[in-house]
Enzyme design. Sequence first.
Site, PDB file in Angstrom:
ATOM      1  N   CYS A 187      36.422  33.934  45.697  1.00 29.88           N
ATOM      2  CA  CYS A 187      35.012  34.329  45.734  1.00 29.88           C
ATOM      3  C   CYS A 187      34.211  33.322  46.566  1.00 29.88           C
ATOM      4  O   CYS A 187      34.568  32.149  46.673  1.00 29.88           O
ATOM      5  CB  CYS A 187      34.444  34.390  44.321  1.00 29.88           C
ATOM      6  SG  CYS A 187      32.714  34.922  44.275  1.00 29.88           S
ATOM      7  N   ASP A 207      31.462  32.087  45.844  1.00 30.67           N
ATOM      8  CA  ASP A 207      30.673  31.219  44.954  1.00 30.67           C
ATOM      9  C   ASP A 207      30.872  29.738  45.318  1.00 30.67           C
ATOM     10  O   ASP A 207      32.006  29.262  45.413  1.00 30.67           O
ATOM     11  CB  ASP A 207      31.101  31.475  43.505  1.00 30.67           C
ATOM     12  CG  ASP A 207      30.154  30.845  42.511  1.00 30.67           C
ATOM     13  OD1 ASP A 207      29.539  31.587  41.730  1.00 30.67           O
ATOM     14  OD2 ASP A 207      30.030  29.594  42.502  1.00 30.67           O
ATOM     15  N   ARG A 244      30.633  27.130  43.762  1.00 27.69           N
ATOM     16  CA  ARG A 244      31.249  26.229  42.773  1.00 27.69           C
ATOM     17  C   ARG A 244      32.765  26.278  42.784  1.00 27.69           C
ATOM     18  O   ARG A 244      33.436  25.461  42.181  1.00 27.69           O
ATOM     19  CB  ARG A 244      30.737  26.592  41.368  1.00 27.69           C
ATOM     20  CG  ARG A 244      29.246  26.405  41.216  1.00 27.69           C
ATOM     21  CD  ARG A 244      28.727  27.088  39.974  1.00 27.69           C
ATOM     22  NE  ARG A 244      28.862  28.545  40.054  1.00 27.69           N
ATOM     23  CZ  ARG A 244      28.490  29.382  39.101  1.00 27.69           C
ATOM     24  NH1 ARG A 244      27.973  28.910  37.980  1.00 27.69           N
ATOM     25  NH2 ARG A 244      28.643  30.692  39.251  1.00 27.69           N
ATOM     26  N   HIS A 258      36.849  33.989  39.170  1.00 24.33           N
ATOM     27  CA  HIS A 258      36.295  32.912  38.351  1.00 24.33           C
ATOM     28  C   HIS A 258      35.386  33.449  37.267  1.00 24.33           C
ATOM     29  O   HIS A 258      34.741  34.487  37.426  1.00 24.33           O
ATOM     30  CB  HIS A 258      35.535  31.899  39.228  1.00 24.33           C
ATOM     31  CG  HIS A 258      34.295  32.453  39.846  1.00 24.33           C
ATOM     32  ND1 HIS A 258      33.055  32.304  39.282  1.00 24.33           N
ATOM     33  CD2 HIS A 258      34.105  33.197  40.976  1.00 24.33           C
ATOM     34  CE1 HIS A 258      32.154  32.917  40.043  1.00 24.33           C
ATOM     35  NE2 HIS A 258      32.763  33.464  41.075  1.00 24.33           N
ATOM     36  N   CYS A 285      31.555  35.480  37.197  1.00 24.93           N
ATOM     37  CA  CYS A 285      31.337  35.882  38.586  1.00 24.93           C
ATOM     38  C   CYS A 285      30.172  36.885  38.703  1.00 24.93           C
ATOM     39  O   CYS A 285      30.224  37.988  38.152  1.00 24.93           O
ATOM     40  CB  CYS A 285      32.613  36.493  39.164  1.00 24.93           C
ATOM     41  SG  CYS A 285      32.457  36.972  40.894  1.00 24.93           S
TER      42      CYS A 285
HETATM   43 ZN    ZN Z   1      32.096  35.083  42.142  1.00 33.79          ZN
END
Ligand code: ZN
Length: 211
Positions: free
Chosen positions: A42, A44, A46, A98, A101
Site C-alpha cells: 500500500c 500508506d 507508514r 496493513h 488500511c
Molecule cells: Zn493502506
Amino acid sequence: MNDYKLLLLANKAWAEQLREERPDYFTRQAEAQQPNFLWIGCSDSRVAPDQITNSPPGVMSIHRNVANLVYEEDRNLMAVLETAVERTRVRHIILCGHYGCGGVAQGWKREGTGAVGEWVAGVHDVYTEHAEEVDALPEGQRLNRMVELNVRDQLVRLARVPLVQAAFERGQELTLHGWVYDLRDGILKPLMTIDAGTRLDAVERPEPVLV
Ligand SMILES: [Zn+2]
C-alpha cells in the site's frame, strides 16, 4: 528551513556515511541490480517496505498503490511485474496489506470518491466474496479481516497473471507471499504462500492474525 531541504541534507549525509564505510558501494550499485524480492504494498507512508524489513538498496523492487491492489489492466504494475519475473528474476513476490488500511475501508464501504473511489472499487468485490464471514464479526474486527481477505484475493489474482503462470510452468523458482503489517507493533505477519504447485481454485481463506 523548509522540510524538503532536510531531505536533501539527510541524503547527503547518508551517501557520505556509506562512502566512508564502503568506498566501492556506489560503484557496485551502478553496475546492475539483482533484487531478490518484489514488494507490492500500500502507498500508506507508514508502511515503508525497505525500512520495516531493514533491506538495503538493491535487495527489493517496490511497487505501491492504494490498498495494494492487483489489476491485470494496470500497466504500471504489469511492467514492474514483467521486469521482476522475466528480467531480474526475483525469487519471491511479497504482497503486503496493513492494519487499518484507509483504502480498503473506502473500497469496502464504497465511500471513496474521485480517483481513489475508482481505484479501490476492486475491494468491494473482495467484500462481496467474503461478506458472510466479515458481517458475522464484531464491528471492530471487520476492517482487519477485510485487510487480510484483500491480501488473499489480490495474491490469487497475482498468481493468475499470465506471466506469473508462465514462470510457474517453465519451472522458474518463484513463490508468492501474502503478508500483513501490523502498525500497532511493527511486525509483519505472514498469511499464506502460493507457488507453482498451488491449485488456485482451492485457495483457502487464511487464518485471522489481525484481531
Ligand atoms: Zn493502506
